[in-house]
Enzyme design. Structure first.
Site, short mmCIF file in Angstrom:
data_model
loop_
_atom_site.label_atom_id
_atom_site.label_comp_id
_atom_site.label_asym_id
_atom_site.label_seq_id
_atom_site.Cartn_x
_atom_site.Cartn_y
_atom_site.Cartn_z
N GLY A 16 -22.15 10.15 96.16
CA GLY A 16 -22.33 8.96 97.49
C GLY A 16 -24.32 9.20 96.43
O GLY A 16 -24.31 9.31 95.49
N TYR A 156 -23.52 8.76 116.43
CA TYR A 156 -23.84 8.72 114.96
C TYR A 156 -25.70 8.34 115.03
O TYR A 156 -26.86 9.06 114.15
CB TYR A 156 -23.46 7.53 113.74
CG TYR A 156 -24.19 7.90 113.04
CD1 TYR A 156 -24.28 9.01 111.54
CD2 TYR A 156 -24.77 6.28 111.98
CE1 TYR A 156 -25.09 8.90 110.58
CE2 TYR A 156 -25.27 6.28 110.64
CZ TYR A 156 -25.67 7.74 110.30
OH TYR A 156 -26.90 7.33 108.68
N1 LIG Z 1 -23.33 5.49 103.05
C1 LIG Z 1 -23.83 4.47 103.94
O1 LIG Z 1 -23.86 3.60 104.86
C2 LIG Z 1 -24.82 4.81 104.78
C3 LIG Z 1 -25.82 6.58 104.66
N2 LIG Z 1 -26.56 7.22 105.05
C4 LIG Z 1 -27.21 8.42 105.16
O2 LIG Z 1 -27.09 8.53 103.23
C5 LIG Z 1 -26.57 10.19 103.97
C6 LIG Z 1 -25.80 10.08 102.64
O3 LIG Z 1 -24.21 9.98 102.51
P1 LIG Z 1 -23.82 8.97 101.81
O4 LIG Z 1 -24.61 8.93 99.66
O5 LIG Z 1 -23.72 7.50 102.37
O6 LIG Z 1 -22.50 9.61 102.15
P2 LIG Z 1 -21.23 10.51 101.21
O7 LIG Z 1 -20.04 11.06 102.11
O8 LIG Z 1 -20.66 10.19 99.81
O9 LIG Z 1 -21.82 11.60 100.69
C7 LIG Z 1 -22.58 12.20 102.02
C8 LIG Z 1 -22.53 14.53 101.30
O10 LIG Z 1 -22.94 14.95 102.50
C9 LIG Z 1 -22.01 16.01 102.57
N3 LIG Z 1 -22.31 16.91 103.73
C10 LIG Z 1 -21.44 16.56 104.78
N4 LIG Z 1 -21.75 17.48 105.08
C11 LIG Z 1 -22.29 18.91 104.89
C12 LIG Z 1 -22.84 20.49 105.32
N5 LIG Z 1 -23.00 20.83 106.30
N6 LIG Z 1 -23.42 20.77 103.92
C13 LIG Z 1 -24.16 20.38 103.45
N7 LIG Z 1 -24.09 19.03 102.54
C14 LIG Z 1 -22.59 18.22 103.96
C15 LIG Z 1 -21.41 16.06 102.14
O11 LIG Z 1 -20.46 16.91 100.87
P3 LIG Z 1 -18.82 16.63 101.24
O12 LIG Z 1 -17.97 16.31 100.22
O13 LIG Z 1 -18.61 18.44 101.10
O14 LIG Z 1 -18.40 16.49 102.31
C16 LIG Z 1 -21.59 14.87 101.16
O15 LIG Z 1 -21.74 15.50 99.70
C17 LIG Z 1 -26.10 10.87 105.34
O16 LIG Z 1 -27.53 11.69 106.08
C18 LIG Z 1 -25.92 9.14 105.63
O17 LIG Z 1 -25.75 9.43 106.81
C19 LIG Z 1 -27.74 6.64 105.95
C20 LIG Z 1 -27.56 4.58 105.98
C21 LIG Z 1 -26.29 4.45 105.31
C1 LIG Z 2 -24.94 -6.18 110.66
C2 LIG Z 2 -24.27 -6.24 112.14
C3 LIG Z 2 -23.94 -5.57 111.98
C4 LIG Z 2 -23.04 -4.55 111.34
C5 LIG Z 2 -23.78 -3.66 111.19
C6 LIG Z 2 -23.67 -2.04 110.17
C7 LIG Z 2 -21.97 -1.94 110.39
C8 LIG Z 2 -24.25 -1.79 110.16
C9 LIG Z 2 -23.81 0.16 109.37
C10 LIG Z 2 -25.55 0.52 108.82
C11 LIG Z 2 -25.08 1.75 108.50
C12 LIG Z 2 -23.67 2.29 108.46
C13 LIG Z 2 -26.01 2.99 108.33
C14 LIG Z 2 -25.88 4.41 107.88
O1 LIG Z 2 -26.43 5.02 108.41
C15 LIG Z 2 -22.72 -5.50 113.81
C16 LIG Z 2 -23.52 -4.36 114.64
C17 LIG Z 2 -21.63 -5.85 113.41
C18 LIG Z 2 -23.36 -6.98 114.24
C19 LIG Z 2 -23.62 -8.19 113.61
C20 LIG Z 2 -24.54 -7.22 112.39
#
Ligand SMILES: NC(=O)C1=CN([C@@H]2O[C@H](COP(=O)(O)OP(=O)(O)OC[C@H]3O[C@@H](n4cnc5c(N)ncnc54)[C@H](OP(=O)(O)O)[C@@H]3O)[C@@H](O)[C@H]2O)C=CC1
Ligand SMILES: CC1=C(/C=C/C(C)=C/C=C/C(C)=C/C=O)C(C)(C)CCC1
Length: 318
Positions: A16, A156
């Site tokens: 990611g 979350y």
């Molecule tokens: N994807 C999304 O929609 C969004 C994500 N984010 C945030 O972005 C960040 C990255 O997520 P994303 O790249 O999307 O997801 P991924 O699941 O692809 O990556 C998450 C990473 O965090 C690691 N991780 C989890 N637990 C631990 C731990 N205890 N110590 C070290 N590493 C750990 C995972 O490792 P492992 O492979 O071992 O599990 C992985 O490398 C997160 O903080 C997430 O909340 C924010 C907004 C939206």
């Molecule tokens: C846009 C939108 C929705 C969902 C949004 C989502 C699913 C957002 C996800 C954000 C993430 C995964 C953030 C990670 O940190 C709802 C609630 C269905 C209502 C209609 C509008």
């Protein structure tokens, strides 16, 4: 430190955003960064190794770091020359969706422990060095859910709100020590996060929830989940690009939202001090689903068309 090589430590680089950011910084044409790309499980290092290519062992090193394990953080930081971390990117995190009736306190604690205490542990180890040197940039991958809750993301969102409250307090002290602190707030990003959260949601035992709640989760949330990520989602590379711009900015902002398609939602929060407006709009979007949901997807398409122009954070520091 504008013309100096910067040591960058990134957590959660097995996939990611963390992986994309580590690779992007390691491939910097001006070679401004030495990247310490960390992950909790080194058995998962292959995709990063592959993406890093010949930068591996040069501008990028892979290290073990589990944000839930203080000793692992200490060992990793001690292994860095002079323990010098100029830029810390706190990225490791996990999602959790579903009705709270169907989640155990243990599962919820794991989310808080990773997303919130993970950051606290990192800073307890790294902040004192940064304060002593009076230099450093702390970059946190937060989320739009750090400022606004979304249906069935209660815990979350709470974990990301905790991150934001913690950072808002710390930012004042950081200023005194000439440290920079930036929260990156992506909307949905198509990564392993999305896949894991969706799969866990699909196999969730919903028997502890009443029929109406269970159906709401399955028929509204899960049913539209993939479409939301498809229409609104960014790529990890896109979020990485925003993050690098923040790292290079002369005056990095405290908060930065990466997804212009999402800003109309978050703006609702600031448009109404009573807080009712975003809740009412989300309610209508979710429960007057047939009419509003398709209308909002069309609105998103319009915004996507409107937002072609790339964002501009002003002059980079070099
Ligand atoms: N994807 C999304 O929609 C969004 C994500 N984010 C945030 O972005 C960040 C990255 O997520 P994303 O790249 O999307 O997801 P991924 O699941 O692809 O990556 C998450 C990473 O965090 C690691 N991780 C989890 N637990 C631990 C731990 N205890 N110590 C070290 N590493 C750990 C995972 O490792 P492992 O492979 O071992 O599990 C992985 O490398 C997160 O903080 C997430 O909340 C924010 C907004 C939206
Ligand atoms: C846009 C939108 C929705 C969902 C949004 C989502 C699913 C957002 C996800 C954000 C993430 C995964 C953030 C990670 O940190 C709802 C609630 C269905 C209502 C209609 C509008």
């Amino acid at each position: 430190i504008a013309d100096q090589l910067r040591n960058v430590l990134i957590t959660g680089c097995s996939s990611g955003i963390g992986l994309a950011l580590a690779v992007k910084m390691a491939k910097d044409e001006q070679k401004r960064f030495k990247v310490f790309a960390t992950m909790r499980n080194l058995a998962k290092k292959e995709p990063l190794e592959e993406a890093a290519g010949h930068r591996l062992g040069k501008t990028l090193e892979i290290k073990q770091l589990d944000v839930c394990d203080e000793q692992s953080i200490k060992t990793c930081v001690n292994s860095i020359p002079d323990r010098r971390i100029d830029v810390l990117v706190s990225n490791a995190g996990m999602g959790l969706i579903g009705p709270i009736e169907c989640q155990s306190i243990e599962e919820m604690k794991t989310v808080m422990d990773t997303n919130f205490f993970g950051l606290v542990r990192l800073l307890k180890e790294i902040l004192p060095d940064m304060k002593r040197r009076k230099s450093g940039h702390i970059v946190i991958i937060s989320s739009v859910m750090g400022i606004q809750g979304i249906l069935f993301n209660d815990v979350y969102a709470a974990s990301k709100f905790a991150v934001e409250g913690f950072c808002e307090s710390l930012a004042i002290q950081a200023l005194k020590f000439k440290l920079q602190l930036s929260l990156i707030e992506p909307g949905p990003v198509v990564t392993e996060f999305e896949r894991k959260v969706f799969e866990d949601g699909m196999k969730m035992d919903l028997s502890a929830a009443d029929k109406e709640t269970a159906e709401m989760f399955t028929n509204i949330y899960l049913k539209n989940y993939k479409q939301i990520f498809q229409s609104l989602g960014q790529s990890a590379e896109d979020v990485a690009e925003h993050t690098v711009k923040i790292i290079l900015a002369e005056n990095p902002p405290f908060r930065h939202q990466t997804n212009t398609l999402y800003t109309p939602m978050t703006t609702l929060k600031y448009a109404d001090p009573n807080g009712d407006l975003p809740i009412d709009i989300f309610y209508k979007m979710v429960f007057q689903h047939d009419k509003i949901f398709s209308a909002s997807l069309n609105f998103i398409k319009l915004l996507r068309w409107r937002s072609r122009k790339s964002f501009d954070l002003g002059k980079p520091s070099q």
